[in-house]
Design an enzyme around this catalytic site. Structure first.
Site, PDB file in Angstrom:
ATOM      1  N   HIS A   1     -21.909  61.368  58.321  1.00 34.07           N
ATOM      2  CA  HIS A   1     -20.545  61.167  57.864  1.00 34.07           C
ATOM      3  C   HIS A   1     -20.079  59.804  58.360  1.00 34.07           C
ATOM      4  O   HIS A   1     -20.697  59.226  59.266  1.00 34.07           O
ATOM      5  CB  HIS A   1     -19.615  62.251  58.422  1.00 34.07           C
ATOM      6  CG  HIS A   1     -19.853  63.614  57.849  1.00 34.07           C
ATOM      7  ND1 HIS A   1     -19.966  63.848  56.505  1.00 34.07           N
ATOM      8  CD2 HIS A   1     -19.991  64.828  58.467  1.00 34.07           C
ATOM      9  CE1 HIS A   1     -20.152  65.150  56.302  1.00 34.07           C
ATOM     10  NE2 HIS A   1     -20.180  65.757  57.475  1.00 34.07           N
TER      11      HIS A   1
ATOM     12  N   CYS B   1     -19.887  57.953  54.082  1.00 38.56           N
ATOM     13  CA  CYS B   1     -18.606  57.518  53.535  1.00 38.56           C
ATOM     14  C   CYS B   1     -18.059  56.383  54.394  1.00 38.56           C
ATOM     15  O   CYS B   1     -18.390  56.249  55.570  1.00 38.56           O
ATOM     16  CB  CYS B   1     -17.604  58.666  53.524  1.00 38.56           C
ATOM     17  SG  CYS B   1     -17.882  59.883  52.224  1.00 38.56           S
TER      18      CYS B   1
END
Length: 484
Positions: free
Chosen positions: A310, A353
């Site tokens: 992430h 991301c």
């Protein structure tokens, strides 16, 4: 749901929880009219102005932010930032924040621009008497019969007329010289910070701009004179793969598919692959230190690091959901920190991301001309994540501020495209920047099943030469492993 985003606040759903709605309602009930107007102003760069004009309450703003996926049950930081900016510190606890916690994360996650912050600070310090004087000085620029209600209204009007922009605050300087030297100081601080940022970028990364111009020039002129990095040593190099799957609040399903593909492809390319799974932020920092000190780099041609996790703007998460700056990771391998890799290419591929914004499809005339070089250079915010020293490549799955997508069975768009293009184009003798351009094209063509979500990868580099993988003698993994 077959698709996930590689943000730490993954698994975000459109149907937010009842508790989240209750939080928003409670916060809205504690905001007065002036607070709502302040929120509207601070959101001007984030939301469409026409929609903001129809806002009557704080709940209206919250709905708009949720519709644009700036705000959801798993990520309330933007709302916390807004409450902090308008000094409603007592409401932060309803979101699980304190004033100090927000301050700590503003550098990493803040979305309100310095320009908008400066204008809001000005408005807060403009007294009624000052406002009357400013209106008198600007009367030739204001519509007839127009009566301002607040300093914010005045600033918005100046922006609408094009008299005030983030790059041109001269009209404010002109009036503040007369009205208040203190107000002028606020503007000067903004301009100085803006100028310093531009100057620091030019000083820190001169080779980036030169390399970008040189690469485009070589492509246009068909130049074949650029030298290549030495890749004919006895050992190709090491490839680290950090595969973070299991987090406290989520699981990155499909990431193991990506890791397996990367292992096969980089092994095929001659690198010694080492895979690490589920590392905390501390583990990642320790691992980078270990590999920085490795003497075996001296006999290798290059170094590759792939991170699947992430992320947020300029950073990736450890499984403990704590951030590690990408710049920090890469700094372990600069010429001064890792002399064994000095002047050798160091490649970083990041599947994560870089924010929560969604890229939407834009339908264009395929016969239209592309943007000029200057506009392309303006779209490279990730340069801030690249160390000063040369010979680095940072290839991100997405541009700064946006999400990247991963199929829970097939893996991520970016890693799938990267592995596919490496297998196809390395045997043709293509250099890595040409390959990544085709990766960009591949991912840019993809679209979510709903047809509403897109993704754009972004490479940035300080290479001084072309980087070309030697052509392997074995067939590509896709031919060795059916169903790749």
């Amino acid at each position: 749901m077959m698709w996930q985003r590689d943000c730490c606040s993954s698994n975000m759903e459109d149907d937010v929880s009842l508790k989240f709605h209750q939080q928003l309602l409670l916060i809205s009930e504690n905001l007065v009219t002036e607070d709502v107007e302040a929120l509207k102003f601070l959101c001007t760069d984030l939301l469409h102005l026409r929609k903001l004009e129809g806002v009557k309450s704080a709940l209206d703003i919250f709905k708009l932010l949720m519709a644009q996926e700036y705000l959801n049950a798993e990520d309330t930081f933007l709302l916390a930032e807004l409450l902090y900016r308008i000094k409603c510190h007592s409401l932060l606890e309803k979101l699980g924040y304190t004033k100090e916690k927000v301050q700590e994360r503003l550098h990493e996650k803040g979305r309100v621009s310095p320009y908008r912050q400066m204008l809001y600070e000005l408005s807060e310090n403009i007294t009624n008497e000052m406002l009357k004087e400013i209106i008198f000085l600007l009367q030739n620029h204001l519509p007839k019969r127009w009566i301002t209600l607040s300093a914010l209204d005045l600033l918005i009007l100046l922006e609408k007329q094009g008299l005030l922009t983030k790059d041109n605050v001269q009209i404010l300087e002109d009036v503040c010289v007369t009205v208040s030297p203190d107000l002028l100081e606020t503007i000067k601080c903004y301009k100085k910070a803006k100028d310093n940022k531009a100057a620091n970028f030019t000083q820190a990364f001169p080779e980036l701009n030169l390399e970008l111009r040189g690469e485009f020039s070589n492509v246009e002129n068909g130049s074949k004179n650029m030298t290549s990095y030495k890749m004919d040593g006895p050992h190709r190099g090491f490839c680290l793969i950090i595969n973070n799957v299991n987090f406290n609040s989520s699981q990155r399903k499909g990431s193991c598919k990506d890791a397996e593909q990367l292992e096969r492809v980089f092994t095929w390319l001659g690198l010694d692959v080492r895979t690490y799974t589920d590392l905390t932020s501390g583990d990642i920092r320790s691992l980078m230190q270990t590999w920085q000190d490795l003497q075996d780099h001296e006999d290798r041609n290059c170094f590759v690091c792939c991170i699947l996790s992430h992320g947020e703007s300029g950073a990736i998460y450890g499984t403990d959901e704590k951030l590690v700056l990408i710049r920090t990771l890469m700094s372990h391998f600069t010429a001064s920190q890792c002399p064994q890799l000095a002047a050798k290419p160091k490649l970083f591929f990041i599947q994560a991301c870089q924010g929560n914004k969604i890229q939407r499809p834009v339908y264009v005339d395929t016969g239209a001309q592309t943007s000029d070089l200057s506009s392309m250079q303006d779209s490279f915010p990730l340069f801030e994540s690249i160390p000063e020293e040369a010979d680095f490549l940072l290839s991100m799955a997405t541009v700064d501020g946006y999400v990247s997508f991963r199929h829970i069975e097939e893996g991520s768009w970016y890693i799938q495209a990267l592995c596919s293009k490496l297998q196809l184009l390395v045997p043709r003798g293509e250099d890595i920047l040409s390959i990544l351009t085709q990766v960009n094209e591949d991912v840019a063509r993809r679209v979510s099943p709903s047809g509403t979500k897109k993704q754009m990868p972004q490479p940035a580099y300080t290479f001084r030469k072309k980087f070309i993988f030697p052509i392997p003698t074995a067939p590509p993994p896709s031919e060795q492993h059916q169903g790749f």
